[in-house]
Enzyme design. Structure first.
Site, PDB file in Angstrom:
ATOM      1  CD  GLU A  88      -2.924  -1.203   2.274  1.00  0.00           C
ATOM      2  OE1 GLU A  88      -2.627  -0.557   3.303  1.00  0.00           O
ATOM      3  OE2 GLU A  88      -3.916  -1.933   2.210  1.00  0.00           O
ATOM      4  CD  GLU A 144      -4.629  -5.841   3.116  1.00  0.00           C
ATOM      5  OE1 GLU A 144      -3.400  -5.984   2.970  1.00  0.00           O
ATOM      6  OE2 GLU A 144      -5.132  -5.027   3.922  1.00  0.00           O
TER       7      GLU A 144
END
EC number: 3.2.1.46
Length: 587
Positions: free
Chosen positions: A102, A178
């Site tokens: 991320e 995810e």
């Protein structure tokens, strides 16, 4: 698939995971629990695919900067060492590797990673990028042919079942790398059922990975119970197989990596979705879900309104599947009133007549229809009963050959606390617990400037904490013991509690926070570095007192907030320090 964190010594949501290379000249492929977890997964399913992804990196990689890409050859060496170590020390083949969870990707780094993997005969390791959003990586790949060549899978997080045009134009495999991250009750199960199907139906994603696998961390840390099942009491052995586990089984018991999604509309006329997969050898699996909006909201992103109602659905099997005569049926019905759900139950096979069958579908249901007869709802022994954390807990860390590098029940929130053999001490402190991170990591979240490991019960109010401490850093080193610690995880910088500090310069301090901004008491203690001392902190009602080496050092300091929390140990900065004979009595 099992995706694991490549520990980097930094906070990655609910704690830190130790790196295989704390320092540049250090390699150890037995730290942390991920090696154990991957091997346990392989025992249960030898064909499971393994994925590694860094959240944080040891500070030495950045050469003083909070950035892993300034020296891409160093970062590549670090990541490839982890992959090679998995094979050399654990006989684990890593199938996929990510870039930086991320956070920003770097094209030069990704290309060098592919080159180095190939050079080390790791051609089988595929690259996933960039575990964040669709567009930046997709657009970069469309304009950079070499980057397009080396990235095998585009992985996005929490895509809300949608993809974007640029990602589709790359013609690469698309994954929700995810997803889920939702409290594991029936609504969490509804979320999981919906996204596993609709990520493909709406977004052409052929894999969906849940964060997290098992909620095995203190529940009051961030995202408590956001796992597919719950096992957060190692002291009692209690665990709970939550509804999302059985929702997972609707897909994973009847497919394998290598199966192919069949092209179909995927949307049911009155809401809900279906997907169909085949192994290419004549087997067929169909998964149907009819989750309603309010019963399938995930933690993110926001779910726009939609409606689902009861319906009759007719399915037509064509081509070679038209010869199928019957399908095995597995069924779940989520109950949101009494939580008395029907979870993954076998029903009578459904007959297929000339390639056609019809189902009466209600809301909040999941069906699996399959040619496979291997489905089974495995029975397991009744877990031990739930118990609170022991109110009288001791650990002397006297373990000669520990199974894991870290002591049980301690949850490191900044820094890494490891078992240590103190060969320089001929006395009672040969086996200790040592804080070993001496440089701020390349962080993923807001790690504290101090190190801290929490333990116990977040509801504790009154407690007596005793611990032997050893400051290794001269002049400005320091350590603490603490009680009523109220925070951790990604919020560790804002942690409050009652902290009893001693420093190598001979002073002490009592603070109401980890950052040492709220000073409740300070003075001289006479503590020295490289000498063992015993600290005791007593919290009772609104009063706190502290002892040094068995003698009162400060007494009756007002302690109103926080009113409850964990016990903790830690250091003033990223520095070596040791702890021994930890003991807490709480009420």
């Amino acid at each position: 698939m099992l995706k694991v964190e490549i520990g980097g010594d930094g906070q990655s949501t609910d704690g830190t995971e130790p790196s295989h290379m704390h320092y540049e000249n250090d390699e150890n492929y037995f730290r942390g629990y991920e090696w154990w977890l991957m091997k346990e997964a392989k025992k249960r399913n030898p064909n499971i695919k393994l994925i590694g992804l860094p959240w944080t990196f040891p500070g030495w990689i950045g050469r003083g900067e909070n950035w892993p890409y300034d020296y891409p050859d160093v970062t590549v060496y670090y990541v490839v060492s982890w992959i090679s170590g998995a094979k050399q020390y654990h006989d684990l083949d890593i199938d996929y590797i990510g870039i930086w969870n991320e956070r920003s990707f770097n094209s030069k780094y990704i290309k060098l990673l592919r080159y180095t993997l190939d050079k080390h005969d790791l051609q089988h390791v595929r690259i996933i990028a960039s575990d964040r959003l669709w567009e930046p990586i997709s657009i970069a790949m469309l304009f950079d042919s070499e980057l397009h060549r080396v990235v095998d899978i585009i992985g996005a997080h929490y895509p809300g079942t949608k993809t974007v045009g640029a990602a589709l134009l790359t013609k690469k495999k698309l994954w929700s790398s995810e997803d889920y991250s939702t409290f594991n009750d029936e609504v969490g199960a509804g979320c999981w059922a919906r996204v596993m199907n609709q990520n493909y139906v709406n977004g052409n994603m052929s894999a969906t990975i849940a964060w997290n696998l098992v909620a095995s961390y203190y529940e009051k840390l961030p995202f408590g119970r956001n796992g597919l099942m719950t096992a957060q009491e190692p002291w009692s052995g209690h665990y709970k197989v939550e509804p999302p586990i059985w929702i997972t089984a609707h897909t994973t018991q009847f497919t394998q990596p290598g199966w192919t999604y069949l092209q179909a509309d995927g949307h049911l006329k009155k809401g809900g979705s279906y997907v169909a997969l085949t192994d290419g050898l004549g087997n067929l699996t169909i998964i149907i879900e009819t989750m309603t909006h309010n019963h399938s909201e995930c933690i993110r992103p926001r779910l726009l309104p939609f409606s689902v109602s009861s319906q009759k659905a007719t399915f037509y099997l064509k081509g070679t599947f038209s010869k199928v005569k019957a399908l095995q049926v597995w069924y779940s019905k989520l109950d949101f009133e009494s939580a008395n759900s029907t979870l993954f139950q076998p029903l009578s096979p459904i007959e297929v007549f000339e390639g056609t069958f019809t189902l009466n579908l209600d809301v909040d249901e999941v069906y699996t229809l399959t040619t496979l007869k291997t489905g089974q709802k495995y029975m397991y022994r009744e877990p031990p009963p739930s118990q609170p954390f022991p109110s009288n807990y001791k650990d002397d860390f006297n373990i000669r050959n520990p199974a894991f590098s870290e002591a049980p029940n301690f949850a490191d929130q900044t820094g890494v606390f490891e078992y240590f053999v103190n060969t320089s001490d001929p006395g009672d402190h040969v086996y200790t617990l040592r804080q070993v991170v001496i440089q701020r990591p390349i962080t993923w979240s807001s790690d504290a400037d101090q190190t801290i490991s929490i333990i116990g019960d977040s509801n504790w109010v009154n407690m007596i904490i005793t611990c032997d401490i050893y400051i290794e850093r001269p002049h400005d080193g320091g350590v603490f013991i603490a009680g009523r610690v109220d925070n951790g995880g990604i919020y560790v910088r804002r942690t409050k509690g009652i902290f009893f500090w001693v420093f190598a310069d001979g002073t002490y301090r009592v603070t109401g926070d980890l950052a040492r901004k709220v000073v409740l008491m300070k003075g001289l203690a006479g503590v020295r570095d490289r000498t063992w001392h015993t600290l005791t902190l007593a919290l009772k009602g609104s009063s706190a007192s502290g002892w040094l080496n068995g003698y009162p050092l400060w007494e009756n300091v007002p302690a109103f907030k926080p009113s409850n929390g964990w016990a903790a140990i830690g250091t003033r900065s990223f520095e070596f320090a040791q702890f021994d004979n930890f003991h807490v009595e709480a009420s």
